[in-house]
Design a protein around this motif. Structure first.
Motif, PDB file in Angstrom:
ATOM      1  N   HIS A 255      -4.114  -0.685  -0.909  1.00  0.00           N
ATOM      2  CA  HIS A 255      -4.799   0.602  -0.974  1.00  0.00           C
ATOM      3  C   HIS A 255      -3.798   1.747  -1.189  1.00  0.00           C
ATOM      4  N   ASP A 256      -4.324   2.897  -1.566  1.00  0.00           N
ATOM      5  CA  ASP A 256      -3.512   4.107  -1.800  1.00  0.00           C
ATOM      6  C   ASP A 256      -2.467   3.930  -2.897  1.00  0.00           C
TER       7      ASP A 256
ATOM      8  N   THR B 184     -12.571  -1.362   0.674  1.00  0.00           N
ATOM      9  CA  THR B 184     -13.574  -0.408   0.191  1.00  0.00           C
ATOM     10  C   THR B 184     -12.986   0.940  -0.185  1.00  0.00           C
ATOM     11  N   THR B 185     -11.709   1.154   0.114  1.00  0.00           N
ATOM     12  CA  THR B 185     -11.075   2.431  -0.242  1.00  0.00           C
ATOM     13  C   THR B 185     -10.253   2.342  -1.524  1.00  0.00           C
TER      14      THR B 185
ATOM     15  N   LYS C   9      -8.876  -2.519   4.072  1.00  0.00           N
ATOM     16  CA  LYS C   9      -9.273  -1.260   3.437  1.00  0.00           C
ATOM     17  C   LYS C   9      -9.739  -1.455   1.998  1.00  0.00           C
TER      18      LYS C   9
ATOM     19  N   HIS D  14       0.818  -1.209   0.000  1.00  0.00           N
ATOM     20  CA  HIS D  14       0.000   0.000   0.000  1.00  0.00           C
ATOM     21  C   HIS D  14       0.860   1.271   0.000  1.00  0.00           C
TER      22      HIS D  14
ATOM     23  N   HIS E  41     -14.907   2.378  -7.082  1.00  0.00           N
ATOM     24  CA  HIS E  41     -14.385   1.439  -6.093  1.00  0.00           C
ATOM     25  C   HIS E  41     -14.212   0.072  -6.743  1.00  0.00           C
TER      26      HIS E  41
ATOM     27  N   THR F 118      -9.594   2.393  -5.252  1.00  0.00           N
ATOM     28  CA  THR F 118     -10.303   2.931  -6.411  1.00  0.00           C
ATOM     29  C   THR F 118      -9.412   2.957  -7.650  1.00  0.00           C
TER      30      THR F 118
END
Length: 127
Positions: A73-74, A103-104, A101, A49, A117, A106
């Motif tokens: 994520h990120d 759901t974060t 994470k 991440h 998402h 994208t």
């Protein structure tokens, strides 16, 4: 690891006792070769991440049979067929891999998918 930009084939290999690998926060890391990880039979946790990854191909992770946790994520994901495995992992808990994470996460590219998402996408959207 701010200077890490890519991970070449076999760069992280033959470490049979390694259970956790963390390259998170490597803001310059934009590419991990599909053959970068080999000989990591006990790897359970992989932190990728907060890097600059736009794609990851499933063959990179397919042989990590003990992998239980993957953080991605990120990252500025380019949502195309190379990420189909991630969509399926997030939507259907495929491969028994937990993705914190989820759901974060994208899409950053292509423009029509920006901000969507990944966990809510259908694989057909990236074909």
């Amino acid at each position: 690891m701010d200077l890490l930009r890519l991970v070449n084939p076999g760069a992280i290999a033959n470490m049979p006792l390694l259970t956790v690998l963390d390259v998170s926060g490597s803001k310059e890391l934009g590419y991990i070769d599909r053959e970068a990880f080999g000989g990591l039979p006990r790897l359970q946790t992989l932190h990728l991440h907060a890097c600059n990854l736009s794609s990851l191909e499933w063959p990179l992770l397919a042989h990590l049979t003990k992998l239980k946790t993957l953080t991605v994520h990120d990252n500025p994901w380019h949502c195309d067929c190379n990420l189909d495995w991630l969509i399926q992992t997030l939507r259907y808990t495929r491969n028994n891999i937990v993705v914190p994470k989820a759901t974060t996460i994208t899409c950053n590219e292509p423009a029509p998918l920006r901000g969507q998402h990944i966990a809510k996408m259908h694989p057909v959207q990236v074909k």
